[in-house]
Motif scaffolding. Structure first.
Motif, PDB file in Angstrom:
ATOM      1  N   PHE A  73       0.824  -1.209   0.000  1.00 42.10           N
ATOM      2  CA  PHE A  73       0.000   0.000   0.000  1.00 42.10           C
ATOM      3  C   PHE A  73       0.860   1.261   0.000  1.00 42.10           C
ATOM      4  CE2 PHE A  73      -3.335  -2.960   1.262  1.00 42.10           C
ATOM      5  CZ  PHE A  73      -4.411  -2.469   0.537  1.00 42.10           C
ATOM      6  N   ALA A  76       1.558   1.740  -3.415  1.00 39.10           N
ATOM      7  CA  ALA A  76       0.359   2.254  -4.088  1.00 39.10           C
ATOM      8  C   ALA A  76       0.306   3.779  -3.942  1.00 39.10           C
ATOM      9  CB  ALA A  76      -0.896   1.618  -3.497  1.00 39.10           C
ATOM     10  N   MET A  77       0.683   4.280  -2.753  1.00 33.82           N
ATOM     11  CA  MET A  77       0.772   5.744  -2.579  1.00 33.82           C
ATOM     12  C   MET A  77       1.872   6.327  -3.456  1.00 33.82           C
ATOM     13  SD  MET A  77       0.104   6.392   1.497  1.00 33.82           S
ATOM     14  CE  MET A  77       1.403   5.321   2.100  1.00 33.82           C
ATOM     15  N   THR A  80       0.777   7.020  -6.924  1.00 31.97           N
ATOM     16  CA  THR A  80      -0.085   8.193  -7.127  1.00 31.97           C
ATOM     17  C   THR A  80       0.671   9.501  -6.909  1.00 31.97           C
ATOM     18  OG1 THR A  80      -0.834   8.070  -4.812  1.00 31.97           O
ATOM     19  CG2 THR A  80      -2.163   6.927  -6.470  1.00 31.97           C
ATOM     20  N   MET A  97      -4.125   9.078  -3.088  1.00 33.87           N
ATOM     21  CA  MET A  97      -3.080   8.802  -2.116  1.00 33.87           C
ATOM     22  C   MET A  97      -3.627   8.853  -0.692  1.00 33.87           C
ATOM     23  SD  MET A  97       0.389  10.867  -1.123  1.00 33.87           S
ATOM     24  CE  MET A  97      -0.579  11.748   0.108  1.00 33.87           C
ATOM     25  N   LYS A  99      -6.616   8.092   0.255  1.00 34.58           N
ATOM     26  CA  LYS A  99      -7.392   6.865   0.492  1.00 34.58           C
ATOM     27  C   LYS A  99      -6.469   5.682   0.804  1.00 34.58           C
ATOM     28  CE  LYS A  99     -11.301   8.255  -2.422  1.00 34.58           C
ATOM     29  NZ  LYS A  99     -12.103   7.960  -3.637  1.00 34.58           N
ATOM     30  N   TRP A 100      -5.395   5.553   0.012  1.00 34.27           N
ATOM     31  CA  TRP A 100      -4.434   4.476   0.280  1.00 34.27           C
ATOM     32  C   TRP A 100      -3.793   4.653   1.664  1.00 34.27           C
ATOM     33  CZ3 TRP A 100      -5.689   0.812  -2.556  1.00 34.27           C
ATOM     34  CH2 TRP A 100      -5.789   0.858  -3.939  1.00 34.27           C
ATOM     35  N   VAL A 103      -5.782   3.020   4.566  1.00 31.16           N
ATOM     36  CA  VAL A 103      -5.599   1.566   4.621  1.00 31.16           C
ATOM     37  C   VAL A 103      -4.220   1.218   5.165  1.00 31.16           C
ATOM     38  CG1 VAL A 103      -5.618  -0.569   3.286  1.00 31.16           C
ATOM     39  CG2 VAL A 103      -7.184   1.295   2.669  1.00 31.16           C
ATOM     40  N   ALA A 104      -3.196   1.928   4.678  1.00 28.54           N
ATOM     41  CA  ALA A 104      -1.829   1.650   5.126  1.00 28.54           C
ATOM     42  C   ALA A 104      -1.672   1.911   6.617  1.00 28.54           C
ATOM     43  CB  ALA A 104      -0.833   2.499   4.330  1.00 28.54           C
TER      44      ALA A 104
END
Length: 411
Positions: A73, A76-77, A80, A97, A99-100, A103-104
């Motif tokens: 994750f 994933a950031m 973005t 970013m 939103k990720w 979760v992270a």
């Protein structure tokens, strides 16, 4: 989409002022690999000593796998635009970013919980004192109560949740950096408590000061995770909501360092078999003697006059064959952690036989229940078959009885 124009936002001191993405990739990748290698070495230690895999090992494996999810994750950031100034990115990338990040954050908190649980299970495996186990339950309960609490804080840091990435929405938010710092404070506190827990027990061992220092250092090496957590806390203050994508990169990098440091810290005490194996490969051999000179306690790793019994044979053991009671399947003589079983009944009987009836009486409370009065065989006698079949009494038990009779006759 990043443009070629120079950002109007300043960079962080000590970091690339324009782009932290290369730094993020290098740091996060290297420390994640280090954590995986530490777990692999832990499993190799188990294999070298033919130790069964127990819950503490399974939990650290699970924590390492969970860490890979956290890193996923974080990347994933990165995809973005994390590490690039906000004014160089499309607004939708910044929203994604954020939103990720939620979760992270949640996965990060649980990852710390799994690693701390692995350490507590390791303590449960090697320390067998009721009060110590109760303390582990208390610490473990606090850790998981905090993990659950911080999970809800991360999810509902803004009400509605969407306000975290759409600040213009009506609603309210608690201070994001303040939440991070409170979580960091709890993390450092529990790290210190867990790492300090075994130190008093180590210094209660009936072994020499040098060995106690060595064991303390072995467990104390884990304190670098406290340093990583403390430094990460200082980095949290560099985050800016005006330039979130760039300033978050340093925090994400130190988050990965902290998680991997925790995993390595949990694995370090298990590396003794690998160290001994490497020493043997280089021709270094270390033998230890069980001594009984004066009032000196039985020690491992000592030198001097060896303890002699019966026919003046020295009773020696290899330094890597110390006792460990393995909750997954009884007692195993090959210790991964290197803790001597300093209340072992065999050694107590040998010492009592050497020093007389008064000593035996004083040590009676320390014997195993089956050794009270020396009426049953112990491990060493069973191994050698030295049992008087007629009276069903171990031979060194007979010797102890002779010592008692001689002392009584002298009295």
């Amino acid at each position: 989409m990043a443009s070629d124009d120079k950002s109007k936002h300043p960079g962080l001191s000590g970091y690339d002022p324009d782009n932290l993405q290369p730094w993020s990739v290098q740091v996060i990748t290297s420390v994640t690999v280090l954590g995986v290698v530490a777990v692999a070495l832990r499993l190799l230690s188990r294999r070298l000593k033919q130790q069964p895999i127990w819950w503490d090992d399974g939990m650290i494996i699970f924590s390492a796998c969970w860490n890979l999810a956290v890193v996923g994750f974080i990347f994933a950031m990165y995809s973005t635009g994390m590490g690039i100034h906000a004014d160089k990115l499309d607004p939708e990338d910044i929203v994604m970013m954020a939103k990720w990040l939620v979760v992270a954050e949640i996965l990060y908190a649980w990852n710390l919980g799994w690693t701390k649980l692995s350490l507590l299970l390791m303590y449960y495996r090697i320390f067998h004192f009721p009060y110590f186990k109760k303390m582990m339950w208390v610490v473990g309960a606090f850790v998981w109560a905090w993990v659950i609490c911080i999970t809800f804080l991360f999810i509902f840091i803004c009400v509605p949740v969407q306000k975290l990435w759409y600040p213009q929405l009506p609603g309210h938010c608690i201070h994001q950096v303040g939440t991070w710092i409170s979580n960091a404070a709890a993390t450092i506190l529990t790290d210190l408590v867990i790492l300090l827990m075994p130190i008093p027990e180590i210094w209660k061992l009936k072994s020499r000061k040098a060995e106690k220092v060595g064991l303390t250092l072995a467990f104390g090496l884990g304190f670098f995770v406290v340093f990583a957590s403390a430094y990460r806390t200082s980095v949290l203050f560099t985050y800016s909501s005006i330039d979130p994508t760039y300033t978050l990169a340093a925090t994400a990098g130190w988050t990965a360092i902290e998680l991997s440091a925790g995993i390595v810290s949990a694995c370090l005490p298990t590396f003794l078999p690998i160290v001994l194996y490497c020493a043997r490969r280089f021709g270094i051999k270390r033998r230890v003697a069980l001594q009984a000179d004066g009032d000196a306690p039985l020690t491992f790793g000592s030198s001097g006059n060896p303890f002699k019994f019966g026919n003046n044979r020295s009773h020696r053991v290899e330094s890597n064959t110390l006792s460990e009671e393995n909750l997954s399947g009884g007692r195993n003589s090959d210790s991964v952690y290197g803790f001597p079983n300093h209340t072992d009944s065999d050694e107590i009987v040998y010492r009592a036989a050497e020093m007389g009836s008064d000593t035996l009486a004083s040590l009676e409370s320390k014997l195993r229940p089956d050794m009270k009065g020396c009426g049953h065989a112990v491990r060493s006698c069973r191994a050698k078959g030295t049992v008087d079949k007629k009276n069903n009494i171990p031979l060194h038990g007979i010797m102890v009885q002779k010592v008692l009779k001689q002392s009584a006759s002298k009295g």
